[in-house]
Design a protein around this motif. Structure first.
Motif, short mmCIF file in Angstrom:
data_model
loop_
_atom_site.label_atom_id
_atom_site.label_comp_id
_atom_site.label_asym_id
_atom_site.label_seq_id
_atom_site.Cartn_x
_atom_site.Cartn_y
_atom_site.Cartn_z
N ASN A 80 2.21 13.49 3.80
CA ASN A 80 1.46 12.93 2.67
C ASN A 80 1.59 13.82 1.43
OD1 ASN A 80 0.63 10.82 4.25
ND2 ASN A 80 -1.41 11.62 4.65
N ALA A 81 1.52 15.14 1.66
CA ALA A 81 1.67 16.08 0.53
C ALA A 81 3.06 15.96 -0.08
CB ALA A 81 1.42 17.50 1.02
N SER A 82 4.08 15.80 0.77
CA SER A 82 5.44 15.63 0.29
C SER A 82 5.56 14.35 -0.54
CB SER A 82 6.41 15.58 1.47
OG SER A 82 7.73 15.35 1.03
N ASP A 83 4.89 13.28 -0.09
CA ASP A 83 4.89 12.02 -0.85
C ASP A 83 4.30 12.23 -2.25
OD1 ASP A 83 5.92 10.79 1.34
OD2 ASP A 83 4.08 9.77 1.94
N ALA A 84 3.18 12.96 -2.29
CA ALA A 84 2.50 13.19 -3.57
C ALA A 84 3.39 13.98 -4.53
CB ALA A 84 1.19 13.94 -3.33
N ILE A 85 4.11 14.97 -4.01
CA ILE A 85 5.02 15.75 -4.84
C ILE A 85 6.19 14.87 -5.30
CG2 ILE A 85 6.65 17.68 -4.85
CD1 ILE A 85 4.74 19.16 -3.00
N ASP A 86 6.69 14.05 -4.39
CA ASP A 86 7.79 13.15 -4.73
C ASP A 86 7.44 12.26 -5.92
OD1 ASP A 86 10.42 12.94 -3.67
OD2 ASP A 86 9.55 12.74 -1.68
N LYS A 87 6.20 11.78 -5.92
CA LYS A 87 5.77 10.88 -7.00
C LYS A 87 5.77 11.60 -8.35
CE LYS A 87 2.89 8.28 -3.80
NZ LYS A 87 1.52 8.02 -3.33
N LEU A 88 5.29 12.85 -8.37
CA LEU A 88 5.27 13.59 -9.62
C LEU A 88 6.68 14.02 -10.02
CD1 LEU A 88 3.52 14.60 -11.91
CD2 LEU A 88 3.09 16.71 -10.60
N TYR A 89 7.48 14.37 -9.03
CA TYR A 89 8.87 14.74 -9.32
C TYR A 89 9.61 13.54 -9.90
CZ TYR A 89 13.77 15.92 -8.56
OH TYR A 89 15.11 16.14 -8.75
#
Length: 635
Positions: free
Chosen positions: A35-44
């Motif tokens: 989930n944390a990786s998903d959140a970073i992906d969205k901002l990236y």
């Protein structure tokens, strides 16, 4: 502060999710990191078009913080964060996925790395935590919010303090019990192991402050005195995951040593693999795969305890350690992994729907394995023979199982020891070398090659210069009978009544002798009291006096194999005792019968029958009685 109820169909859904869907509680860490990786992906993703984000890819990270004193575990990220409304919608409604909505709204293709699409993994935290707190600040927002819950009774949302965008998830772990030691999830070695196992290939760094110890520098005087060094602790910020999966790298970047090192390290094998395949498949099934053919069979490979399967990943996140559905049983020796973005997952990443996509991938994997084995057989014969000695038995089981459905897929991979120079040959090599007048593919069965070579039944075929396949495994004859033919050439046992070798003149001669000695042959059969269905004169024997053959579908070897199984039902082949009419023992039998020594004929029959059993490698029914009868004849 008002406690809100989860907007789910019922509390039972959450209870089932926490207590039933996930088999292993350790899965929670994988889910929260994903989930944390998903959140970073969205901002990236946003940073690619919005320069105000002010972060490059190297600035993003996930951080793990364990506090044993407070029994809390924190997973934080500097990703897109959540607004109050998003906290309400994403965490307050079970099975509502912000990632799925994001992927849809932005029309992301299959190359995007958004992992979480079902909005369920977050709630796995309640398997290990009595209280979960989420503090989040959305990118571009001035306010941060705190979501807090102790489980099915509901949740609260309030304003909070947080300086930068991102999310912190704080788990207050349950108390240890006799069955579960939740405090293990605060141990740095346990955390490192779980991340290595499940989240090693998350593409953003997962960091944690790790405590190490090192010896304190000693003075020369202390060294001279032999004083043991003291140790001091120091803290180091470590990246726990490797981030870039080997299988997603370009093949041109990798060397053979890279693949072999990965295999030994990942699959805990002391031996290097015989062969590997790095697959990137696009089309009906999109996946990356690394497939290995081991050099040696695991000690439990041919036991019920052995568990087949390939590791299954979705975007670098381990979904299943051994996905059995990706391998047919006859290729169960293959080790490796598959990483696909296309697989349909149900509400748990741990439980795969056996849908069409998985079957498409499995079928493609099967073709790849078959192709690699054929390449090894053609180009690396020595390696293939090494493989065959380790796993050939499994391929032969594959021929026999499922009523022969897979025989055409596997028949060109089979090998058997040949009577020519006692070397391994394929069926294609055997048929290619057949002489024009040879009708059948001849085979002989026995417990060992040495035993088979002594069989009287092989004499005639060898004298004609024909090759014989030696079948020494229990499954061999069952597999051959399942094949029935190879390239229109029928398999024929050396014990068969029709070998396709007999000349008509010899047949007529033996038939005449049988008619002439019909009473003798009948007396011999009666003397054996049902042990054989009949006694005949043999057309196959040359120097040996007797041999056993069988009629019907059950051979003597099949009888032995079937009766060695732990069942109450015993199988009996229709045994035939064959006597060599050219051997002088037949003359003795005729003389004895002519002198009306019927009792002696019975004794002769029993001795000859037991001699035939010995030739076949079978047990004499009454060894003491047999030896006494032989001694009586010598006196």
């Amino acid at each position: 502060m008002e406690t809100k109820q989860f907007k789910a169909e019922s509390k039972r859904l959450m209870e089932m999710m926490i207590h039933s869907i996930y088999t292993h509680k350790e899965i929670f860490l994988r889910e929260l990191i994903s989930n944390a990786s998903d959140a970073i992906d969205k901002l990236y993703f946003k940073s690619l078009t919005d320069e105000n984000v002010g972060l490059s890819k190297d600035d993003f990270a996930i951080r793990i913080t364990a506090d044993k004193d407070s029994r809390t575990l924190k997973i934080s990220d500097n990703g897109i964060g959540m607004t109050e409304e998003e906290l309400e919608n994403n965490l307050g409604i079970i099975a509502n996925s912000g990632s799925l909505k994001f992927k849809s709204e932005n029309k992301l293709d299959d190359e995007s790395q958004i992992i979480g699409q079902f909005g369920v993994g977050f709630y796995s935290a309640f398997m290990v935590a009595k209280k979960v707190t989420v503090i989040s600040k959305a990118y571009g927002s001035d306010k941060a919010y705190q979501w807090e819950s102790e489980g099915v009774e509901g949740y609260t949302i309030s304003e909070a303090d947080k300086a930068t965008a991102g999310t912190e998830i704080i788990l207050e772990l349950l108390e240890d019990t006799e069955d579960e030691k939740y405090s293990d999830f605060l141990d740095q070695y346990r955390i490192k192991g779980l991340i290595k196992k499940y989240s090693d290939y998350i593409r953003f760094p997962v960091k944690m402050e790790v405590t190490h110890s090192r010896p304190v520098t000693q003075t020369e005087e202390e060294k001279a005195e032999g004083k043991a060094p003291e140790f001091e602790e120091y803290i180091e910020d470590e990246t726990l995951n490797s981030m870039v999966p080997l299988w997603k790298k370009n093949k041109t970047e990798l060397k053979e040593e890279d693949y072999k090192h990965f295999y030994v390290e990942k699959f805990y094998d002391y031996n290097e693999p015989l062969r590997y395949a790095h697959v990137k498949n696009e089309g009906n099934a999109n996946y990356n795969a690394l497939l290995y053919i081991p050099g040696k069979a695991p000690f439990d490979f041919y036991s019920k305890e052995y568990e087949k399967g390939l590791q299954l990943y979705s975007n670098g996140v381990l979904i299943m350690d051994k996905c059995a559905d990706l391998l047919p049983d006859y290729f169960s020796f293959v080790k490796g992994l598959v990483d696909s973005e296309d697989l349909s997952l149900n509400i748990s990443r741990e439980m795969l729907q056996h849908d069409r996509q998985l079957k498409v991938i499995a079928k493609s994997i099967e073709k790849t394995i078959s192709s690699e084995l054929k390449k090894m057989l053609k180009n690396e014969r020595e390696k293939y023979e090494e493989f065959w000695k380790a796993f050939g038995l499994q391929l032969k089981y594959g021929i026999y199982s499922d009523y022969g459905m897979n025989k055409e897929k596997l028949q060109d991979l089979l090998m058997f020891t040949s009577s020519n120079e006692s070397k391994l040959v394929t069926l294609d090599e055997y048929v290619t070398a057949m002489r024009e007048e040879q009708k059948y593919i001849y085979y002989a069965t026995g417990e060992s090659i040495a035993r088979i070579e002594q069989l009287p039944q092989t004499e005639l075929i060898k004298d004609n210069g024909f090759e014989i396949l030696y079948l020494t495994d229990n499954i061999d004859e069952f597999a051959v009978k399942t094949l029935m033919k190879y390239k229109d050439k029928e398999f024929r046992s050396v014990s068969s009544d029709d070998l396709g070798l007999e000349d008509n003149g010899k047949k007529e001669e033996i038939k005449a002798k049988e008619e002439e000695n019909a009473e003798l042959l009948k007396a011999l059969a009666e003397g054996l009291d049902g042990k054989v269905t009949k006694v005949v004169l043999s057309h196959r024997l040359k120097s040996h006096p007797v041999c056993l053959s069988s009629e019907g579908q059950i051979s003597l070897e099949m009888e032995r194999v079937l009766n060695s199984m732990p069942t109450d039902q015993k199988i009996k082949a229709e045994r035939v005792l064959e006597i060599n009419p050219e051997h002088k023992i037949f003359g003795v039998l005729k003389e004895s019968f002519a002198s009306e020594q019927s009792g002696q004929i019975k004794e002769y029959a029993d001795i000859l029958y037991n001699l035939a059993l010995i030739n076949e490698g079978m047990n004499v029914e009454n060894p003491l009685e047999f030896t006494n009868k032989v001694c009586d004849l010598l006196m």
